[in-house]
Enzyme design. Structure first.
Site, PDB file in Angstrom:
ATOM      1  N   TYR A  14     -12.475   7.629 -14.100  1.00  0.00           N
ATOM      2  CA  TYR A  14     -12.494   6.285 -13.497  1.00  0.00           C
ATOM      3  C   TYR A  14     -13.102   5.259 -14.457  1.00  0.00           C
ATOM      4  O   TYR A  14     -12.573   4.150 -14.621  1.00  0.00           O
ATOM      5  CB  TYR A  14     -13.301   6.376 -12.202  1.00  0.00           C
ATOM      6  CG  TYR A  14     -13.360   5.142 -11.344  1.00  0.00           C
ATOM      7  CD1 TYR A  14     -12.309   4.795 -10.501  1.00  0.00           C
ATOM      8  CD2 TYR A  14     -14.500   4.328 -11.336  1.00  0.00           C
ATOM      9  CE1 TYR A  14     -12.387   3.675  -9.680  1.00  0.00           C
ATOM     10  CE2 TYR A  14     -14.588   3.214 -10.516  1.00  0.00           C
ATOM     11  CZ  TYR A  14     -13.530   2.896  -9.692  1.00  0.00           C
ATOM     12  OH  TYR A  14     -13.624   1.787  -8.882  1.00  0.00           O
ATOM     13  N   ASP A  44       0.859  -1.188   0.000  1.00  0.00           N
ATOM     14  CA  ASP A  44       0.000   0.000   0.000  1.00  0.00           C
ATOM     15  C   ASP A  44       0.895   1.236   0.000  1.00  0.00           C
ATOM     16  O   ASP A  44       2.089   1.146   0.288  1.00  0.00           O
ATOM     17  CB  ASP A  44      -0.959   0.003   1.197  1.00  0.00           C
ATOM     18  CG  ASP A  44      -2.278   0.694   0.846  1.00  0.00           C
ATOM     19  OD1 ASP A  44      -3.324   0.022   0.779  1.00  0.00           O
ATOM     20  OD2 ASP A  44      -2.261   1.913   0.598  1.00  0.00           O
ATOM     21  N   LYS A  88     -11.124   2.046 -15.845  1.00  0.00           N
ATOM     22  CA  LYS A  88     -11.595   0.689 -15.541  1.00  0.00           C
ATOM     23  C   LYS A  88     -11.962  -0.078 -16.819  1.00  0.00           C
ATOM     24  O   LYS A  88     -11.837  -1.304 -16.868  1.00  0.00           O
ATOM     25  CB  LYS A  88     -12.784   0.762 -14.572  1.00  0.00           C
ATOM     26  CG  LYS A  88     -12.400   1.197 -13.151  1.00  0.00           C
ATOM     27  CD  LYS A  88     -11.311   0.331 -12.547  1.00  0.00           C
ATOM     28  CE  LYS A  88     -11.253   0.398 -11.034  1.00  0.00           C
ATOM     29  NZ  LYS A  88     -10.119  -0.372 -10.466  1.00  0.00           N
ATOM     30  N   ASP A 115       4.089   2.735  -4.079  1.00  0.00           N
ATOM     31  CA  ASP A 115       3.205   3.537  -4.930  1.00  0.00           C
ATOM     32  C   ASP A 115       3.175   2.847  -6.295  1.00  0.00           C
ATOM     33  O   ASP A 115       4.197   2.793  -6.989  1.00  0.00           O
ATOM     34  CB  ASP A 115       3.768   4.955  -5.053  1.00  0.00           C
ATOM     35  CG  ASP A 115       2.923   5.843  -5.963  1.00  0.00           C
ATOM     36  OD1 ASP A 115       2.036   5.323  -6.663  1.00  0.00           O
ATOM     37  OD2 ASP A 115       3.172   7.063  -5.968  1.00  0.00           O
ATOM     38  N   VAL A 116       2.019   2.322  -6.673  1.00  0.00           N
ATOM     39  CA  VAL A 116       1.960   1.514  -7.900  1.00  0.00           C
ATOM     40  C   VAL A 116       2.209   2.331  -9.174  1.00  0.00           C
ATOM     41  O   VAL A 116       2.385   1.754 -10.246  1.00  0.00           O
ATOM     42  CB  VAL A 116       0.623   0.738  -8.033  1.00  0.00           C
ATOM     43  CG1 VAL A 116       0.456  -0.265  -6.908  1.00  0.00           C
ATOM     44  CG2 VAL A 116      -0.567   1.686  -8.128  1.00  0.00           C
TER      45      VAL A 116
END
Ligand code: NAP
Length: 245
Positions: free
Chosen positions: A153, A38, A157, A61-62
């Site tokens: 978003y 996370d 997605k 941090d992705v």
């Protein structure tokens, strides 16, 4: 049924709370060793500690290429390989088109699309060497039907669906499966940020007439992560109480 992930190693991003934490808990109950990643390393460590043995918490941090590379390498080293990756980290920055700023669009696309892609790329490298693995990407019903106030978003997605199918085709003959889950309205800190009116209005549109619980998403992810779905790849599983079907 228990032990579906006995002896397996798994990595779940954005897992200090909400759906990711439920996935990590379910995986551990089924015998997996789990790396919880996370943004905040302390929250990741606390979440891992709350799940007892079998979990380790790591800050990542992705959206950061090197951090994701280190995360995947560290998970594979700590648990002797990597069998399962769940790309779960996510944010929302909702606003109408008239009010949404470019930085709101970029932030959401960066976390969901770039973040998922970075971890997918790094993990698939490890998995194709081992000739086995399962990657599960968290999409959303918003990516199927589109939600007003979520142009950023919904686009991200929906993009995850295309990414999932392209990667599934590339990796199938290496023994690596890639699938996506599209949750509907699930009770987590992300949706607790909605106004009570918006939450109730959304809930009223669900054929099953209730929001889902994080554990109900975790069970679907468990199916895709485990050998129960050994002949399933490139699939998009809706877990929405019938909303948007
Ligand atoms: P959540 O409670 O907000 O948890 C998401 C976690 O991801 C948080 O701990 C967050 O950390 C972390 N995160 C955010 N940006 C990150 C980054 N750059 N790198 C690493 N971690 C990061 O959300 P959730 O409801 O459990 O959602 C989990 C996933 O399911 C998301 O992909 C979401 O889009 C998807 N989903 C949720 C719903 C729903 O109704 N809840 C519906 C459809 C899809 P911070 O708290 O520090 O930001």
């Amino acid at each position: 049924m228990s032990g579906l992930l006995e002896g397996r190693s798994a990595l779940v991003t954005g897992a200090a709370q909400g759906i990711g934490l439920a996935i990590a808990r379910t995986f551990i109950e089924h015998g997996a060793s789990v790396t919880i990643a996370d943004l905040d390393a302390d929250r990741a460590a606390a979440a891992a500690a709350s799940l007892g043995g079998g979990a380790r918490g790591v800050g990542c941090d992705v959206t950061a290429e090197q951090q994701v590379a280190d995360l995947v390498a560290g998970a594979a080293q700590a648990h002797r390989g990597l069998d399962v990756l769940v790309n779960n980290a996510g944010i929302t920055r909702d606003a109408s088109l008239r009010k949404m700023r470019l930085e709101d669009f970029r932030a959401v696309v960066d976390v969901h699309l770039q973040g998922t892609w970075l971890a997918l790329r790094a993990a698939s490298e490890v998995m194709r060497e081992a000739k086995r693995g399962s990657i599960v990407n968290l999409s959303s019903m918003s990516g199927k039907v589109g939600n007003p106030g979520q142009t950023n978003y919904s686009a991200a997605k929906a993009g995850i669906v295309g990414m999932t199918k392209a990667a599934a085709k590339e990796l199938a003959h290496h023994g690596v499966r890639v699938n996506a889950v599209q949750p509907g309205l699930i009770r987590t800190p992300m949706t607790e940020a909605m106004s009570a009116e918006a939450y109730a209005a959304t809930e009223a549109t669900i054929p099953m007439r209730r929001a889902g619980e994080p554990e109900e998403i975790a069970n679907a992810v468990l199916f895709l992560a485990s050998d129960l779905s050994s002949y399933v790849t490139g699939a998009v599983l809706e877990v929405s109480g019938g909303r948007g079907m």
